[in-house]
Design a protein around this motif. Structure first.
Motif, PDB file in Angstrom:
ATOM      1  N   ALA A 157       0.831  -1.207   0.000  1.00 35.87           N
ATOM      2  CA  ALA A 157       0.000   0.000   0.000  1.00 35.87           C
ATOM      3  C   ALA A 157       0.869   1.261   0.000  1.00 35.87           C
ATOM      4  CB  ALA A 157      -0.901   0.004   1.224  1.00 35.87           C
ATOM      5  N   PHE A 158       0.544   2.179  -0.877  1.00 35.65           N
ATOM      6  CA  PHE A 158       1.215   3.482  -0.909  1.00 35.65           C
ATOM      7  C   PHE A 158       0.129   4.540  -1.022  1.00 35.65           C
ATOM      8  CE2 PHE A 158       3.516   6.853  -3.415  1.00 35.65           C
ATOM      9  CZ  PHE A 158       4.327   7.261  -2.374  1.00 35.65           C
ATOM     10  N   GLU A 159      -0.286   5.036   0.131  1.00 32.65           N
ATOM     11  CA  GLU A 159      -1.488   5.859   0.185  1.00 32.65           C
ATOM     12  C   GLU A 159      -1.408   7.101  -0.698  1.00 32.65           C
ATOM     13  OE1 GLU A 159      -0.083   4.607   2.965  1.00 32.65           O
ATOM     14  OE2 GLU A 159      -1.650   3.465   4.022  1.00 32.65           O
ATOM     15  N   LEU A 160      -0.248   7.767  -0.712  1.00 31.05           N
ATOM     16  CA  LEU A 160      -0.138   8.998  -1.487  1.00 31.05           C
ATOM     17  C   LEU A 160      -0.348   8.726  -2.975  1.00 31.05           C
ATOM     18  CD1 LEU A 160       0.431  11.985  -1.815  1.00 31.05           C
ATOM     19  CD2 LEU A 160       2.887  11.478  -1.681  1.00 31.05           C
ATOM     20  N   GLY A 161       0.302   7.684  -3.487  1.00 30.71           N
ATOM     21  CA  GLY A 161       0.145   7.344  -4.893  1.00 30.71           C
ATOM     22  C   GLY A 161      -1.291   6.986  -5.240  1.00 30.71           C
ATOM     23  N   LEU A 162      -1.951   6.272  -4.341  1.00 33.60           N
ATOM     24  CA  LEU A 162      -3.330   5.873  -4.594  1.00 33.60           C
ATOM     25  C   LEU A 162      -4.290   7.046  -4.473  1.00 33.60           C
ATOM     26  CD1 LEU A 162      -3.164   2.442  -2.774  1.00 33.60           C
ATOM     27  CD2 LEU A 162      -3.487   2.812  -5.233  1.00 33.60           C
ATOM     28  N   ALA A 163      -3.989   8.001  -3.587  1.00 34.60           N
ATOM     29  CA  ALA A 163      -4.813   9.208  -3.494  1.00 34.60           C
ATOM     30  C   ALA A 163      -4.702  10.019  -4.784  1.00 34.60           C
ATOM     31  CB  ALA A 163      -4.386  10.050  -2.300  1.00 34.60           C
ATOM     32  N   GLN A 164      -3.491  10.134  -5.342  1.00 26.36           N
ATOM     33  CA  GLN A 164      -3.308  10.839  -6.607  1.00 26.36           C
ATOM     34  C   GLN A 164      -4.028  10.107  -7.730  1.00 26.36           C
ATOM     35  OE1 GLN A 164      -2.069  13.773  -7.571  1.00 26.36           O
ATOM     36  NE2 GLN A 164      -2.333  13.351  -9.754  1.00 26.36           N
ATOM     37  N   PHE A 165      -3.976   8.797  -7.715  1.00 28.48           N
ATOM     38  CA  PHE A 165      -4.673   7.986  -8.711  1.00 28.48           C
ATOM     39  C   PHE A 165      -6.176   8.263  -8.676  1.00 28.48           C
ATOM     40  CE2 PHE A 165      -6.571   3.528  -9.172  1.00 28.48           C
ATOM     41  CZ  PHE A 165      -6.786   3.651 -10.528  1.00 28.48           C
ATOM     42  N   MET A 166      -6.756   8.249  -7.480  1.00 26.46           N
ATOM     43  CA  MET A 166      -8.182   8.541  -7.346  1.00 26.46           C
ATOM     44  C   MET A 166      -8.494   9.970  -7.799  1.00 26.46           C
ATOM     45  SD  MET A 166     -11.302   7.866  -6.613  1.00 26.46           S
ATOM     46  CE  MET A 166     -11.476   6.378  -5.605  1.00 26.46           C
ATOM     47  N   ALA A 167      -7.629  10.908  -7.416  1.00 29.42           N
ATOM     48  CA  ALA A 167      -7.854  12.305  -7.791  1.00 29.42           C
ATOM     49  C   ALA A 167      -7.772  12.498  -9.301  1.00 29.42           C
ATOM     50  CB  ALA A 167      -6.852  13.209  -7.084  1.00 29.42           C
TER      51      ALA A 167
END
Length: 283
Positions: A157-167
């Motif tokens: 899990a890499f929360e920052l990367g996944l948050a950018q992906f969702m954004a």
């Protein structure tokens, strides 16, 4: 030289795997008109989105200033836990709803939320098959964000990367309801051929990178965003971002990194007008 603790370094290594799997995301559309689902009437007068090329080059969103600073604390993703992954992405989506609703109100444009669907297989949609190389996508025909849930994505899990992906995927919804997609990009893309078609696609996808990064900046204090992790992710994108896509429809790695940095620095859609810059800036 900035350094990271060992735990964070390992997270950035994992981020490479996560980002390679989710890619930058993509947007899909069909020739049918998108439904007016989940329409929200905002207080005050709203205007219709611009028509034609002006929808992209002179959209009212560009004049709305910074995205609002909101509290967005989606928590952590437990490695291997689909439930925590879905909860994290759902909370980020809720933050995006709050942020962009306010921005559309400032622009005097009508706002509607996208639907969010998690999938454990590459499901089809009204826009067709799951796009090759994408960990998720947005379909403008039913205004739905599709997010893939696989063991490979959940492993690290890499929360920052996944948050950018969702954004990024949410930014395609922003482009749709602001008129950028249906009033200019989709018709122009359907008429274009060859290199002109790819150039239009890059302007569209790089704008989504930028808008996503502007949102991440607006919630940096509470997400939270570790500056060193952000820099590491941008650098990874610069070196590897283009490897996910079989054709150059999302931009070279250095172009993706440029618009990520520009969006994060701007903190609002005004810094994300990819439609008026030279082709060199969206290579």
């Amino acid at each position: 030289m900035n350094t990271l603790p060992i735990r964070k370094l390992s997270s950035l290594v994992a981020a490479a795997a996560v980002l390679a799997l989710v890619g930058a995301g993509t947007a899909e559309a069909t020739a049918t008109a998108a439904p007016a689902a989940q329409k929200e009437v905002q207080q005050g007068q709203t205007q219709a989105p611009p028509r034609g090329k002006a929808a992209a080059t002179a959209n009212p969103l560009y004049r709305t200033g910074l995205l609002p600073r909101i509290t967005c604390s989606p928590g952590e993703i437990r490695p291997g836990s689909a439930a925590s992954y879905k909860a994290f992405m759902s909370r980020v989506n809720t933050c995006l709803n709050t942020s962009w609703a306010r921005q559309f109100r400032k622009a005097g444009l009508s706002f509607s939320k996208p639907r969010l669907r998690f999938a454990t297989s590459r499901v089809s949609s009204p826009c067709g098959r799951w796009p090759s190389g994408a960990g998720g996508y947005y379909c403008s025909s039913n205004r739905t964000i599709y997010i893939g849930v696989t063991k490979r994505v959940l492993r690290e899990a890499f929360e920052l990367g996944l948050a950018q992906f969702m954004a990024h995927e949410y930014a395609h919804h922003v482009q749709t309801i602001a008129g950028i997609g249906p009033n200019y990009y989709f018709p122009a893309y359907s008429r274009a051929r060859g290199s002109a078609k790819l150039l239009l696609s890059r302007r569209f996808e790089l704008q989504a990178d930028c808008l996503g990064a502007a949102f991440v900046r607006s919630v940096a204090d509470t997400l939270p965003v570790n500056p060193q992790e952000w820099d590491g992710m941008v650098q990874w994108t610069r070196e590897n971002g283009a490897k996910t896509w079989p054709t150059n429809d999302h931009g070279k790695g250095y172009s993706q990194a440029y618009w990520l940095e520009k969006g994060f620095a701007a903190g609002g859609p005004g810094g994300c007008n990819t439609w008026t810059v030279s082709a060199r800036r969206v290579a």
